[in-house]
Design an enzyme around this catalytic site. Structure first.
Site, PDB file in Angstrom:
ATOM      1  N   PRO A 123       6.885  38.954  60.053  1.00 41.53           N
ATOM      2  CA  PRO A 123       6.021  40.063  60.278  1.00 41.53           C
ATOM      3  C   PRO A 123       4.809  39.668  61.084  1.00 41.53           C
ATOM      4  O   PRO A 123       4.190  38.664  60.810  1.00 41.53           O
ATOM      5  CB  PRO A 123       5.614  40.424  58.878  1.00 41.53           C
ATOM      6  CG  PRO A 123       6.606  39.809  57.998  1.00 41.53           C
ATOM      7  CD  PRO A 123       7.233  38.710  58.729  1.00 41.53           C
ATOM      8  N   GLU A 124       4.505  40.463  62.042  1.00 45.27           N
ATOM      9  CA  GLU A 124       3.188  40.376  62.671  1.00 45.27           C
ATOM     10  C   GLU A 124       2.268  41.303  61.898  1.00 45.27           C
ATOM     11  O   GLU A 124       2.695  41.964  60.944  1.00 45.27           O
ATOM     12  CB  GLU A 124       3.282  40.793  64.142  1.00 45.27           C
ATOM     13  CG  GLU A 124       3.980  39.736  64.994  1.00 45.27           C
ATOM     14  CD  GLU A 124       3.250  39.503  66.310  1.00 45.27           C
ATOM     15  OE1 GLU A 124       2.058  39.847  66.415  1.00 45.27           O
ATOM     16  OE2 GLU A 124       3.885  38.973  67.241  1.00 45.27           O
TER      17      GLU A 124
ATOM     18  N   HIS B  33      17.704  34.774  48.571  1.00 44.29           N
ATOM     19  CA  HIS B  33      16.380  34.400  49.079  1.00 44.29           C
ATOM     20  C   HIS B  33      15.250  35.171  48.405  1.00 44.29           C
ATOM     21  O   HIS B  33      14.138  35.214  48.914  1.00 44.29           O
ATOM     22  CB  HIS B  33      16.328  34.595  50.586  1.00 44.29           C
ATOM     23  CG  HIS B  33      17.369  33.808  51.325  1.00 44.29           C
ATOM     24  ND1 HIS B  33      17.392  32.431  51.335  1.00 44.29           N
ATOM     25  CD2 HIS B  33      18.441  34.204  52.040  1.00 44.29           C
ATOM     26  CE1 HIS B  33      18.435  32.021  52.051  1.00 44.29           C
ATOM     27  NE2 HIS B  33      19.076  33.080  52.484  1.00 44.29           N
TER      28      HIS B  33
ATOM     29  N   ARG C 291      13.422  31.763  55.235  1.00 40.16           N
ATOM     30  CA  ARG C 291      12.955  30.498  55.815  1.00 40.16           C
ATOM     31  C   ARG C 291      11.896  29.800  54.963  1.00 40.16           C
ATOM     32  O   ARG C 291      11.533  28.661  55.243  1.00 40.16           O
ATOM     33  CB  ARG C 291      12.430  30.738  57.236  1.00 40.16           C
ATOM     34  CG  ARG C 291      13.548  31.068  58.196  1.00 40.16           C
ATOM     35  CD  ARG C 291      13.033  31.315  59.597  1.00 40.16           C
ATOM     36  NE  ARG C 291      12.594  30.108  60.251  1.00 40.16           N
ATOM     37  CZ  ARG C 291      12.071  30.083  61.480  1.00 40.16           C
ATOM     38  NH1 ARG C 291      11.913  31.207  62.154  1.00 40.16           N
ATOM     39  NH2 ARG C 291      11.706  28.962  62.020  1.00 40.16           N
TER      40      ARG C 291
ATOM     41  N   ARG D 264     -14.117  26.749  76.716  1.00 42.62           N
ATOM     42  CA  ARG D 264     -12.821  26.452  76.114  1.00 42.62           C
ATOM     43  C   ARG D 264     -11.783  26.263  77.205  1.00 42.62           C
ATOM     44  O   ARG D 264     -11.652  27.088  78.108  1.00 42.62           O
ATOM     45  CB  ARG D 264     -12.409  27.590  75.159  1.00 42.62           C
ATOM     46  CG  ARG D 264     -13.360  27.760  73.984  1.00 42.62           C
ATOM     47  CD  ARG D 264     -13.310  26.566  73.058  1.00 42.62           C
ATOM     48  NE  ARG D 264     -12.054  26.466  72.367  1.00 42.62           N
ATOM     49  CZ  ARG D 264     -11.825  27.014  71.171  1.00 42.62           C
ATOM     50  NH1 ARG D 264     -12.768  27.661  70.533  1.00 42.62           N
ATOM     51  NH2 ARG D 264     -10.650  26.880  70.602  1.00 42.62           N
TER      52      ARG D 264
END
Length: 269
Positions: free
Chosen positions: A2-3, A90, A109, A150
């Site tokens: 998920p974002e 899972h 995962r 940066r």
DNA sequence: ATGCTAACCTGCGCGC
DNA sequence: TGCGCGCAGGTTAGCA
């Protein structure tokens, strides 16, 4: 994983079922996640989940005694299940509620995490996070000042959670495309004017995705266990070789910071 | 301080 | 069919 939009969608999906419920039990079938699920997660038992919130991509379940911190990693999802629902391979953690339902974490995962904090604001994982992308403090001026000197590329820069949280690999590419900025440009050499465009793009892209219920991807299942979300149209992500929507040039794929980046060599300068 | 790399996992699609 | 390979939405620790 998920974002941010998927995390936000998950929060909105599970909240009505979880808020105000007392926790009957905590069932950990697989404690080996990104970090070991701590024994003191059992502190949750008997407590009422008074509120839920999102900070960055973390979901926070607040009780009077402390806070459960959940991260979905790359492949995690949360679902509300009936208590008798058999866990799958899972399904690693259940938080059993007193409304005959349970909140279940599935994460093939195992890059996700479930932690317990007495004082969530002091937690090392949350303490040094940058501003929320959809908040007022995330502005062009902020990004411009933060980026001076940066030398990192702009794509890695906006994916850095110390700079701004919640911009993941999909929406980093999409935002830079919308802003017309080449992802290889150095963060420290981008003008304020261009940062105005970029901030607007990040906010727009994320807001649209949240509106549409999160981009549906392989492992994401909605909080109710449905898969019916319709997909936000992605302009460049995952579209290597396809025509740029604006100029028809084939979309290029490169690697930055060990992640794939997609962009148009003509529209993004 | 900053920037880069390896590492943590499983599953899937691809070419052979 | 099967196998090996590369790739996948994240984030941190550790090193130069």
């Amino acid at each position: 994983m998920p974002e941010l939009p998927e995390v936000e969608t998950t929060l909105r999906g599970v909240s009505p079922h979880v808020k105000g419920q007392k926790v009957i039990a905590v069932c950990v079938r697989q404690p080996r996640l990104r970090w070991p699920v701590p024994d003191d997660l059992q502190m949750l038992q008997g407590e009422v989940i008074e509120s839920l919130q999102r900070r960055a991509k973390y979901l926070l379940l607040n009780t009077k005694k402390g806070t459960v911190i959940i991260h979905l990693g790359m492949s995690g999802s949360l679902r509300i299940c009936a208590q008798e629902t058999e866990p799958g391979k899972h399904d690693h953690v259940d938080i059993v509620l007193d409304n005959s339902k349970l909140l279940r974490l599935c994460d093939p995962r195992r890059f996700g995490s479930v932690l317990w904090a007495q004082n969530v604001n002091k937690h090392p994982l949350l303490r040094n996070l940058g501003p929320e992308p959809l908040s007022e403090v995330f502005s062009a001026n902020y990004l411009y000042e933060k980026s001076r000197n940066r030398k990192v590329n702009i794509k890695s820069f906006i994916m850095n959670a110390q700079v701004v949280v919640g911009v993941g690999n999909i929406y980093a590419s999409e935002s830079l495309y919308m802003a017309g900025i080449n992802p290889k440009n150095l963060a420290g050499r981008i003008s304020l004017k261009r940062y105005e465009k970029l901030v607007f793009s990040i906010k727009t892209v994320l807001s649209l995705a949240i509106e549409q219920g999160g981009t549906t991807l392989r492992d994401f299942v909605s909080a109710d266990g449905q898969t019916g979300y319709f997909q936000l149209k992605l302009s460049v992500y995952g579209r290597t070789g396809e025509a740029c929507p604006k100029c028809q040039t084939p979309i290029k794929q490169i690697t930055q910071g060990q992640r794939s980046t997609y962009y148009c060599t003509v529209c993004q300068k």
